[in-house]
Motif scaffolding. Structure first.
Motif, PDB file in Angstrom:
ATOM      1  N   UNK A  15       0.666  -1.456   0.315  1.00 41.26           N
ATOM      2  CA  UNK A  15      -0.419  -0.367   0.047  1.00 41.26           C
ATOM      3  C   UNK A  15       1.024   1.703   0.411  1.00 41.26           C
ATOM      4  N   UNK A  16       1.627   1.031  -1.089  1.00 43.02           N
ATOM      5  CA  UNK A  16       2.667   2.303  -0.583  1.00 43.02           C
ATOM      6  C   UNK A  16       2.606   3.562  -1.961  1.00 43.02           C
ATOM      7  N   UNK A  17       2.875   4.279  -2.550  1.00 41.76           N
ATOM      8  CA  UNK A  17       2.405   5.178  -3.751  1.00 41.76           C
ATOM      9  C   UNK A  17       3.580   5.215  -3.969  1.00 41.76           C
ATOM     10  N   UNK A  18       3.729   5.386  -5.311  1.00 42.89           N
ATOM     11  CA  UNK A  18       4.588   5.688  -6.138  1.00 42.89           C
ATOM     12  C   UNK A  18       5.151   7.185  -6.412  1.00 42.89           C
ATOM     13  N   UNK A  19       5.210   7.840  -5.765  1.00 43.94           N
ATOM     14  CA  UNK A  19       5.584   8.518  -4.760  1.00 43.94           C
ATOM     15  C   UNK A  19       6.482   8.760  -3.486  1.00 43.94           C
ATOM     16  N   UNK A  20       5.765   8.055  -2.719  1.00 42.02           N
ATOM     17  CA  UNK A  20       6.365   7.936  -2.139  1.00 42.02           C
ATOM     18  C   UNK A  20       7.169   6.542  -2.232  1.00 42.02           C
ATOM     19  N   UNK A  21       7.386   5.950  -2.788  1.00 41.17           N
ATOM     20  CA  UNK A  21       8.380   4.736  -3.103  1.00 41.17           C
ATOM     21  C   UNK A  21       9.916   5.363  -4.308  1.00 41.17           C
ATOM     22  N   UNK A  22       9.084   6.883  -4.940  1.00 42.12           N
ATOM     23  CA  UNK A  22       9.776   7.955  -5.592  1.00 42.12           C
ATOM     24  C   UNK A  22      11.554   8.519  -4.090  1.00 42.12           C
ATOM     25  N   UNK A  23      10.210   8.447  -3.771  1.00 44.03           N
ATOM     26  CA  UNK A  23      11.305   9.629  -2.970  1.00 44.03           C
ATOM     27  C   UNK A  23      11.954   8.434  -1.188  1.00 44.03           C
ATOM     28  N   UNK A  24      11.909   7.576  -1.800  1.00 46.62           N
ATOM     29  CA  UNK A  24      13.068   6.417  -0.888  1.00 46.62           C
ATOM     30  C   UNK A  24      13.990   6.206  -1.131  1.00 46.62           C
ATOM     31  N   UNK A  25      13.550   5.705  -2.867  1.00 47.53           N
ATOM     32  CA  UNK A  25      14.292   5.095  -3.654  1.00 47.53           C
ATOM     33  C   UNK A  25      15.399   5.895  -4.328  1.00 47.53           C
ATOM     34  N   UNK A  26      14.964   7.183  -4.276  1.00 50.03           N
ATOM     35  CA  UNK A  26      15.867   8.147  -5.030  1.00 50.03           C
ATOM     36  C   UNK A  26      15.496   8.194  -6.161  1.00 50.03           C
ATOM     37  N   UNK A  27      14.288   8.064  -6.396  1.00 59.72           N
ATOM     38  CA  UNK A  27      14.300   8.435  -8.146  1.00 59.72           C
ATOM     39  C   UNK A  27      12.829   9.365  -8.136  1.00 59.72           C
ATOM     40  N   UNK A  28      13.223  10.097  -9.745  1.00 61.88           N
ATOM     41  CA  UNK A  28      11.825  10.865  -9.377  1.00 61.88           C
ATOM     42  C   UNK A  28      10.715  10.120 -10.046  1.00 61.88           C
ATOM     43  N   UNK A  29       9.264  10.189 -10.141  1.00 58.74           N
ATOM     44  CA  UNK A  29       8.098   9.801 -10.075  1.00 58.74           C
ATOM     45  C   UNK A  29       8.581   9.227 -11.859  1.00 58.74           C
ATOM     46  N   UNK A  30       8.848  10.400 -12.618  1.00 62.15           N
ATOM     47  CA  UNK A  30       8.609  10.084 -14.052  1.00 62.15           C
ATOM     48  C   UNK A  30       9.088   8.763 -14.125  1.00 62.15           C
TER      49      UNK A  30
END
Length: 74
Positions: A15-30
């Protein structure tokens, strides 16, 4: 493409959003979208490691090889 990226499955399980995942990994949502949609040509091991660490999974949970020659054509 015979490599299928299953990030969306792992995100849904947690139940993790793409935005949260991107931030944690260090990627842009794009860039996450590029990976999810199978448009990426390569993934750095450091990025794969960060994705696995963030999701608490193995690389095989995120990447799957599909044999296109055995897939029926319609």
């Amino acid at each position: 493409m015979p490599i299928v990226v299953r990030i969306d499955v792992e995100l849904a399980k947690r139940k993790m959003s793409v935005g949260e995942f991107a931030e944690r990994v260090g990627l842009t949502p794009a860039n996450v979208a590029v990976l999810k949609n199978g448009r990426a040509k390569a993934v750095r091991f450091s990025t794969l490691e960060a994705m696995c660490r963030t999701l608490g999974c193995q690389p095989g949970d995120l990447l799957e090889w599909v044999d296109e020659s055995s897939t029926p054509t319609g």
